[in-house]
Design a protein around this motif. Structure first.
Motif, PDB file in Angstrom:
ATOM      1  N   ALA A 114     -46.313  82.421 -26.767  1.00 41.87           N
ATOM      2  CA  ALA A 114     -47.321  81.130 -26.544  1.00 41.87           C
ATOM      3  C   ALA A 114     -48.678  81.716 -26.685  1.00 41.87           C
ATOM      4  O   ALA A 114     -49.532  81.010 -27.420  1.00 41.87           O
ATOM      5  CB  ALA A 114     -47.071  80.882 -25.012  1.00 41.87           C
ATOM      6  N   HIS A 115     -49.091  83.011 -26.147  1.00 46.50           N
ATOM      7  CA  HIS A 115     -50.370  83.312 -26.618  1.00 46.50           C
ATOM      8  C   HIS A 115     -50.752  83.572 -28.012  1.00 46.50           C
ATOM      9  O   HIS A 115     -51.825  83.493 -28.211  1.00 46.50           O
ATOM     10  CB  HIS A 115     -50.540  84.708 -25.777  1.00 46.50           C
ATOM     11  N   ASP A 117     -40.512  83.825 -20.391  1.00 47.99           N
ATOM     12  CA  ASP A 117     -41.087  82.739 -20.590  1.00 47.99           C
ATOM     13  C   ASP A 117     -41.703  82.380 -21.793  1.00 47.99           C
ATOM     14  O   ASP A 117     -42.613  81.464 -22.133  1.00 47.99           O
ATOM     15  CB  ASP A 117     -42.054  82.318 -19.552  1.00 47.99           C
ATOM     16  N   THR A 175     -37.983  77.544 -18.986  1.00 50.37           N
ATOM     17  CA  THR A 175     -39.475  76.997 -19.316  1.00 50.37           C
ATOM     18  C   THR A 175     -39.470  76.864 -20.779  1.00 50.37           C
ATOM     19  O   THR A 175     -39.010  75.821 -21.323  1.00 50.37           O
ATOM     20  CB  THR A 175     -40.652  78.296 -18.856  1.00 50.37           C
ATOM     21  N   ARG A 176     -40.155  77.648 -21.554  1.00 50.18           N
ATOM     22  CA  ARG A 176     -40.396  77.438 -23.171  1.00 50.18           C
ATOM     23  C   ARG A 176     -39.220  77.959 -23.736  1.00 50.18           C
ATOM     24  O   ARG A 176     -38.512  78.925 -23.332  1.00 50.18           O
ATOM     25  CB  ARG A 176     -41.448  78.367 -23.491  1.00 50.18           C
ATOM     26  N   ASP A 214     -43.054  74.736 -12.570  1.00 46.69           N
ATOM     27  CA  ASP A 214     -43.046  75.189 -13.763  1.00 46.69           C
ATOM     28  C   ASP A 214     -43.377  76.779 -13.704  1.00 46.69           C
ATOM     29  O   ASP A 214     -44.420  77.459 -13.382  1.00 46.69           O
ATOM     30  CB  ASP A 214     -44.433  74.610 -14.615  1.00 46.69           C
ATOM     31  N   SER A 224     -44.407  79.029 -15.904  1.00 43.73           N
ATOM     32  CA  SER A 224     -45.362  79.480 -16.768  1.00 43.73           C
ATOM     33  C   SER A 224     -46.553  79.370 -15.951  1.00 43.73           C
ATOM     34  O   SER A 224     -47.696  79.707 -16.613  1.00 43.73           O
ATOM     35  CB  SER A 224     -45.280  79.054 -17.913  1.00 43.73           C
ATOM     36  N   ASP A 225     -46.581  78.515 -14.610  1.00 43.13           N
ATOM     37  CA  ASP A 225     -47.645  78.206 -14.102  1.00 43.13           C
ATOM     38  C   ASP A 225     -47.878  78.963 -12.766  1.00 43.13           C
ATOM     39  O   ASP A 225     -47.117  78.563 -11.858  1.00 43.13           O
ATOM     40  CB  ASP A 225     -47.844  76.784 -14.011  1.00 43.13           C
ATOM     41  N   THR A 252     -40.153  88.231 -22.452  1.00 45.09           N
ATOM     42  CA  THR A 252     -40.873  88.027 -21.097  1.00 45.09           C
ATOM     43  C   THR A 252     -40.079  86.952 -20.084  1.00 45.09           C
ATOM     44  O   THR A 252     -40.325  86.669 -19.209  1.00 45.09           O
ATOM     45  CB  THR A 252     -42.262  87.323 -21.324  1.00 45.09           C
ATOM     46  N   ASP A 273     -44.092  84.399 -22.947  1.00 49.49           N
ATOM     47  CA  ASP A 273     -45.432  84.455 -22.870  1.00 49.49           C
ATOM     48  C   ASP A 273     -46.198  85.112 -23.970  1.00 49.49           C
ATOM     49  O   ASP A 273     -47.146  84.382 -24.352  1.00 49.49           O
ATOM     50  CB  ASP A 273     -45.733  85.313 -21.637  1.00 49.49           C
ATOM     51  N   PHE A 333     -40.356  72.700 -24.624  1.00 44.22           N
ATOM     52  CA  PHE A 333     -40.592  73.124 -23.072  1.00 44.22           C
ATOM     53  C   PHE A 333     -39.531  72.183 -22.124  1.00 44.22           C
ATOM     54  O   PHE A 333     -39.783  70.568 -22.182  1.00 44.22           O
ATOM     55  CB  PHE A 333     -41.972  73.015 -22.524  1.00 44.22           C
TER      56      PHE A 333
END
Length: 436
Positions: A160-161, A155, A296-297, A247, A249-250, A153, A157, A168
């Motif tokens: 992270a989930h 980032d 990002t991450r 950010d 991811s936001d 992804t 994602d 970061f």
């Protein structure tokens, strides 16, 4: 999540259809796995299409590719369709429409199931094993079950989930500035190149910027370089100007960032027309549909590749790809003094023939048995991330993850149970470069 309708049960789920995700899906399918590829946009390609980055970063050295395999195959096919018969592999201008169609054809031919307009929004995990992934689309929530999950992804994602550990940005959580790329037409390329050659004002335009600032006519506070690529003689893709403190991811942060980015593009376009020969009659024809997010991450994997590894040109027994791109940290702020600490080491350039290895352990998130990560968020420190975030190494790590995922799914073993020597052999057979 068992009450949520099941969309698919498959060998491999690839989340994200940028260069890493495309390569992972194609490689896994070519190795015999059943693959579902999900992507938030309505086309594949990531940075080259959604972000309209105007050129591919170097694939290595001219005549000596470091990032080979699938990515290089794609580069050559795009060039063929553009009528470019050169052997050039570095800073090759991109035609995003050619790539969109090419990618559609490739995934169709490989019998990959693709689902656009789909976001990863959750994961069901038990004892380090991902049981299913939750997707959101216009028709509501769906879940997918797979043997192996590959997060591409950009980032991280899915990771992270799922609860993976990640880092970061820099030491205080600041990230490199974002950029909204744009496309202009009616450019006189010959006049522009004559100007650059005769004035010494290379394509990053320091003299033109200095003249505009002297005249009080340059509103962009921080300006490092103008990345300009010409897919065609009268069309220029532009990658410059920054939007800071975004950010990626936001969604709220990205919303503000892309709005600010469109305002910045208007200022940059006015500068090009007023101060850069060859752009006097240019017309702005498009801004990218997606903000260019650089950082990002970063997932914490079984090994974190470090700046010292980069400096030492280190190789590893489990290398699945190589890299030679320079350390490319952008500022975290428009204030040069505030940005300085976050930009060191800013640039470190390899010499011809040099490269470092990327271990398979950078693709295996710590503590997870059936999850891989590829592309921008692999397990590296921040300096190395700034080198590996670009498209050629993302193709390379994606291809490696796809082959590894297919091997794990086929043998019904965890990702760490893959025979790494056999994985390296398979990658070599596919034309990828894993050795120094």
């Amino acid at each position: 999540m068992s009450e949520i309708p099941l969309l698919a049960s498959t060998d491999i789920l690839v989340c994200g259809g940028g260069p890493a995700g495309l390569a992972a899906a194609l490689a896994a399918a070519e190795e015999g796995a059943e693959v579902l590829l999900v992507e938030q946009n309505q086309y594949l390609g990531g940075a080259a299409t959604a972000m309209m980055v105007p050129a591919f970063c170097p694939f290595g050295y001219e005549g000596d590719p470091v990032n080979a395999g699938l990515g290089l195959r794609i580069l050559y096919e795009m060039k063929r369709r553009m009528g470019d018969q050169s052997e050039r592999i570095n800073w090759v201008p991109i035609d995003p429409e050619i790539l969109k169609l090419l990618y559609d054809e490739m995934v169709t031919e490989a019998d990959i199931r693709v689902r656009f307009c789909t976001l990863v929004v959750g994961a069901d995990v038990a004892n380090g094993h991902v049981e299913s992934v939750l997707m959101a689309g216009k028709n509501g929530l769906r879940r997918v079950e797979a043997r192996i999950y590959i997060d591409c992804t950009g980032d991280a994602d899915l990771c992270a989930h799922a609860g993976c550990e990640f880092q970061f940005g820099d030491e205080v959580g600041e990230v490199m500035g974002t950029t909204l790329c744009f496309l202009v037409a009616s450019v006189d390329r010959d006049r522009f190149e004559d100007y650059c050659r005769e004035s010494g004002d290379k394509s990053y335009l320091p003299l033109a910027v200095a003249r505009a600032r002297e005249a009080g006519d340059f509103e962009v506070p921080e300006f490092r370089a103008a990345g300009i690529g010409f897919p065609y003689p009268d069309v220029a893709g532009c990658n410059f100007g920054h939007v800071y403190h975004i950010d990626g991811s936001d969604p709220d942060s990205v919303t503000g960032g892309i709005m600010e980015g469109r305002q910045t593009v208007q200022k940059l376009f006015a500068f090009l027309r007023a101060y850069v020969p060859g752009f006097e009659r240019a017309r702005l024809v498009a801004t990218a549909p997606q903000l260019g997010v650089r950082e990002t991450r970063r997932v914490v994997g079984d090994y974190i590749l470090t700046f010292e590894d980069y400096l030492d040109r280190r190789s590893f027994d489990d290398d699945i790809a190589r890299n030679s791109y320079f350390i490319d940290l952008h500022a975290t702020s428009g204030d040069a003094e505030l940005s300085k600490a976050g930009r060191e080491p800013e640039i470190h350039q390899y010499s011809r023939g040099e490269s470092h290895g990327i271990p398979y352990r950078c693709l295996t998130p710590r503590g997870f048995a059936n999850l891989l990560v590829a592309g921008r968020p692999i397990s590296v420190d921040r300096a190395v991330h700034s080198s590996l975030r670009v498209m050629p190494p993302c193709f390379a790590t994606g291809e490696a993850a796809g082959v590894a995922g297919a091997m794990a799914a086929g043998a019904d073993v965890p990702t760490r149970g893959v025979d790494v020597a056999a994985l390296r052999d398979r990658l070599r057979a596919r034309g990828a470069r894993v050795d120094a």
